[in-house]
Design a protein around this motif. Structure first.
Motif, PDB file in Angstrom:
ATOM      1  N   ALA A 148       1.070  -1.507   0.260  1.00  0.00           N
ATOM      2  CA  ALA A 148      -0.119  -0.477   0.277  1.00  0.00           C
ATOM      3  C   ALA A 148       0.913   1.160   0.062  1.00  0.00           C
ATOM      4  O   ALA A 148       0.653   1.858  -0.785  1.00  0.00           O
ATOM      5  CB  ALA A 148      -0.965  -0.107   0.738  1.00  0.00           C
ATOM      6  N   HIS A 149       1.986   1.600   0.576  1.00  0.00           N
ATOM      7  CA  HIS A 149       3.019   2.235   1.338  1.00  0.00           C
ATOM      8  C   HIS A 149       3.645   2.480  -0.416  1.00  0.00           C
ATOM      9  O   HIS A 149       3.925   3.906  -0.838  1.00  0.00           O
ATOM     10  CB  HIS A 149       4.124   2.115   1.903  1.00  0.00           C
ATOM     11  CG  HIS A 149       3.880   3.570   2.703  1.00  0.00           C
ATOM     12  ND1 HIS A 149       3.507   4.219   3.296  1.00  0.00           N
ATOM     13  CD2 HIS A 149       5.078   4.353   2.563  1.00  0.00           C
ATOM     14  CE1 HIS A 149       4.493   5.393   4.079  1.00  0.00           C
ATOM     15  NE2 HIS A 149       4.786   5.688   3.103  1.00  0.00           N
ATOM     16  N   ARG A 237      -7.641   2.650   4.670  1.00  0.00           N
ATOM     17  CA  ARG A 237      -8.961   2.180   4.446  1.00  0.00           C
ATOM     18  C   ARG A 237      -9.237   3.856   6.266  1.00  0.00           C
ATOM     19  O   ARG A 237      -8.151   3.697   6.707  1.00  0.00           O
ATOM     20  CB  ARG A 237      -9.488   1.089   5.054  1.00  0.00           C
ATOM     21  CG  ARG A 237      -9.736  -0.309   4.310  1.00  0.00           C
ATOM     22  CD  ARG A 237     -10.020  -1.107   4.477  1.00  0.00           C
ATOM     23  NE  ARG A 237     -10.457  -2.406   3.728  1.00  0.00           N
ATOM     24  CZ  ARG A 237     -10.598  -3.075   3.840  1.00  0.00           C
ATOM     25  NH1 ARG A 237     -11.636  -3.396   4.703  1.00  0.00           N
ATOM     26  NH2 ARG A 237     -11.355  -3.946   2.535  1.00  0.00           N
ATOM     27  N   LYS A 238     -10.481   3.948   6.394  1.00  0.00           N
ATOM     28  CA  LYS A 238     -10.538   4.523   7.937  1.00  0.00           C
ATOM     29  C   LYS A 238     -11.603   3.617   7.996  1.00  0.00           C
ATOM     30  O   LYS A 238     -12.710   3.444   8.452  1.00  0.00           O
ATOM     31  CB  LYS A 238     -11.855   5.635   6.824  1.00  0.00           C
ATOM     32  CG  LYS A 238     -12.263   6.608   7.675  1.00  0.00           C
ATOM     33  CD  LYS A 238     -13.354   7.723   7.659  1.00  0.00           C
ATOM     34  CE  LYS A 238     -13.989   8.887   8.786  1.00  0.00           C
ATOM     35  NZ  LYS A 238     -14.947   9.466   8.519  1.00  0.00           N
ATOM     36  N   LEU A 266       5.435   3.441  13.429  1.00  0.00           N
ATOM     37  CA  LEU A 266       4.286   3.130  13.206  1.00  0.00           C
ATOM     38  C   LEU A 266       3.704   4.311  12.231  1.00  0.00           C
ATOM     39  O   LEU A 266       4.474   5.154  11.315  1.00  0.00           O
ATOM     40  CB  LEU A 266       3.122   3.751  14.567  1.00  0.00           C
ATOM     41  CG  LEU A 266       3.098   2.706  15.758  1.00  0.00           C
ATOM     42  CD1 LEU A 266       3.058   2.814  16.827  1.00  0.00           C
ATOM     43  CD2 LEU A 266       2.709   0.936  15.377  1.00  0.00           C
ATOM     44  N   GLY A 267       2.281   3.836  11.829  1.00  0.00           N
ATOM     45  CA  GLY A 267       1.662   4.919  10.877  1.00  0.00           C
ATOM     46  C   GLY A 267       0.112   4.673  11.155  1.00  0.00           C
ATOM     47  O   GLY A 267      -0.669   4.474  11.838  1.00  0.00           O
ATOM     48  N   ILE A 268      -0.644   5.897   9.764  1.00  0.00           N
ATOM     49  CA  ILE A 268      -1.860   6.139   9.984  1.00  0.00           C
ATOM     50  C   ILE A 268      -2.038   6.243   8.235  1.00  0.00           C
ATOM     51  O   ILE A 268      -1.504   6.882   7.870  1.00  0.00           O
ATOM     52  CB  ILE A 268      -1.915   7.339  10.614  1.00  0.00           C
ATOM     53  CG1 ILE A 268      -4.034   7.188  11.168  1.00  0.00           C
ATOM     54  CG2 ILE A 268      -1.338   8.689  10.730  1.00  0.00           C
ATOM     55  CD1 ILE A 268      -3.671   8.168  12.732  1.00  0.00           C
ATOM     56  N   THR A 269      -3.330   5.976   8.304  1.00  0.00           N
ATOM     57  CA  THR A 269      -3.825   6.472   7.818  1.00  0.00           C
ATOM     58  C   THR A 269      -4.572   8.140   6.690  1.00  0.00           C
ATOM     59  O   THR A 269      -5.024   8.389   8.092  1.00  0.00           O
ATOM     60  CB  THR A 269      -5.060   6.054   6.536  1.00  0.00           C
ATOM     61  OG1 THR A 269      -6.500   5.594   7.132  1.00  0.00           O
ATOM     62  CG2 THR A 269      -5.273   3.986   6.587  1.00  0.00           C
ATOM     63  N   ASP A 300      -3.121  -3.747   4.196  1.00  0.00           N
ATOM     64  CA  ASP A 300      -2.210  -3.318   2.595  1.00  0.00           C
ATOM     65  C   ASP A 300      -2.478  -2.949   1.426  1.00  0.00           C
ATOM     66  O   ASP A 300      -1.893  -3.608   0.539  1.00  0.00           O
ATOM     67  CB  ASP A 300      -1.054  -4.415   3.080  1.00  0.00           C
ATOM     68  CG  ASP A 300       0.206  -3.614   2.483  1.00  0.00           C
ATOM     69  OD1 ASP A 300       0.409  -2.105   3.170  1.00  0.00           O
ATOM     70  OD2 ASP A 300       1.241  -4.499   1.946  1.00  0.00           O
ATOM     71  N   GLU A 301      -4.277  -3.151   1.550  1.00  0.00           N
ATOM     72  CA  GLU A 301      -4.356  -2.766  -0.060  1.00  0.00           C
ATOM     73  C   GLU A 301      -4.707  -1.265  -0.073  1.00  0.00           C
ATOM     74  O   GLU A 301      -5.142  -0.514   0.986  1.00  0.00           O
ATOM     75  CB  GLU A 301      -5.486  -3.689  -0.396  1.00  0.00           C
ATOM     76  CG  GLU A 301      -6.065  -4.924  -0.070  1.00  0.00           C
ATOM     77  CD  GLU A 301      -5.363  -5.226  -1.348  1.00  0.00           C
ATOM     78  OE1 GLU A 301      -5.840  -4.983  -2.508  1.00  0.00           O
ATOM     79  OE2 GLU A 301      -4.472  -6.177  -0.675  1.00  0.00           O
ATOM     80  N   PRO A 302      -4.378  -1.062  -1.167  1.00  0.00           N
ATOM     81  CA  PRO A 302      -4.478   0.628  -1.481  1.00  0.00           C
ATOM     82  C   PRO A 302      -5.132   1.440  -1.893  1.00  0.00           C
ATOM     83  O   PRO A 302      -6.076   0.716  -1.879  1.00  0.00           O
ATOM     84  CB  PRO A 302      -3.171   1.265  -2.314  1.00  0.00           C
ATOM     85  CG  PRO A 302      -3.099  -0.571  -3.516  1.00  0.00           C
ATOM     86  CD  PRO A 302      -2.878  -1.560  -2.399  1.00  0.00           C
TER      87      PRO A 302
END
Length: 316
Positions: A148-149, A237-238, A266-269, A300-302
């Motif tokens: 995704a990234h 995704r939200k 770590l991360g966030i959408t 992990d889906e964009p």
């Protein structure tokens, strides 16, 4: 108790982060004023007002006029708006200086600055992420391991050498992790990771974001907050949930010392980051603080696109 509707200005409304923030605010029934050279690019909505302003070339007075009658200003304007050329470092900071002064003259109630991950400290130290070669290496490895990234970065870069470079590094990284390494893959990894440690290309952009924090820290002349996205900030995704940290970069595990950053970023959408920003516009829980957020990234889906249009919202 329901939140009263606010009039919120968003500087940079059609960018990746700005477009998600505008959409989240409209979904909460706020009125949004988008300000940039082409604020109509994001689409139209009955509660969205585009105000065309060239922030880099406008005077403080002109920007102040554009910021009138706003409860909150969310500044999603950043160095990425001007490219990463080192010559853009000073113009970005000068533009931000004008924006802040204009916001104060317009008597905006609350100023939310969207910063960058490089200004966050590594755990247990007074070292910012931008000053750590290990940080950039850990970032690029984590990025390459996420489909995704990688897809998100490719869409942002478009066609050309950077797109091919990212895909080649992802393939070389996968070859190593899956036990099918080759001399060619090793060469690609070593070349890419050497550049990641040096990080000469992105350093002006990240340094400008870090330096911009100095406009805010210790400043009591206006109400502000400075939120820096975590390292793995991307489309996705939200989930509507997030956690926060003050000053330090979000990491997996205990944040009690520098240690290794490998596999801990770590991360966030973009959707969930917008939720955090909208919450802060309404609640003002982090006034006068530099903070970050992180959320769920197990999917992990964009997303189809890192940008969204407000025209897709139900207009009411």
């Amino acid at each position: 108790m329901a939140q009263s509707a606010l009039t919120i200005g968003v500087l940079g409304p059609s960018g990746m982060g700005g477009s998600h923030i505008v959409t989240e605010l409209l979904s909460r029934s706020h009125r949004v004023v988008g300000m940039s050279r082409n604020p109509e690019k994001i689409g139209s909505h009955s509660r969205y007002e585009p105000r065309s302003v060239d922030l880099e070339n406008a005077s403080i007075q002109d920007i102040g006029i554009a910021l009138r009658n706003l409860d909150v200003v969310i500044c999603a304007y950043g160095p990425h708006s001007s490219g990463v050329d080192a010559m853009k470092y000073m113009p970005f900071l000068e533009t931000l200086r004008k924006i802040i002064l204009a916001s104060k003259s317009a008597k905006v109630g609350y100023f939310i600055m969207i910063g960058g991950c490089g200004s966050l400290y590594l755990p247990g130290t007074n070292i910012c992420a931008i000053d750590s070669p290990e940080f950039f290496l850990a970032y690029w490895r984590s990025m390459a391991d996420s489909y995704a990234h990688v897809t998100y970065l490719e869409k942002r870069f478009g066609d050309g050498a950077p797109r091919s470079d990212i895909r080649a590094y992802r393939s070389a990284r996968a070859a190593q992790l899956e036990g099918r390494d080759t001399p060619e893959a090793e060469f690609v990894r070593e070349s890419h990771e050497r550049r990641a440690r040096e990080n000469d290309h992105a350093r002006p952009l990240i340094t400008a974001c870090r330096t911009s924090l100095m406009f805010f820290e210790g400043n009591t002349s206006f109400d502000w907050t400075f939120i820096s996205p975590p390292a793995m900030y991307r489309s996705g995704r939200k989930m509507g949930k997030y956690q926060t940290t003050i000053d330090y970069i979000p990491l997996k595990g205990e944040q009690d010392g520098p240690g290794t950053l490998e596999g801990r970023l770590l991360g966030i959408t973009t959707f969930d980051f917008a939720v955090a920003v909208a919450d802060e516009a309404e609640r003002r829980q982090f006034k006068g603080k530099h903070w970050s957020v992180w959320g769920e990234l197990s999917d992990d889906e964009p997303a189809p696109s890192p940008y969204i249009k407000i025209s897709d919202l139900e207009d009411s």
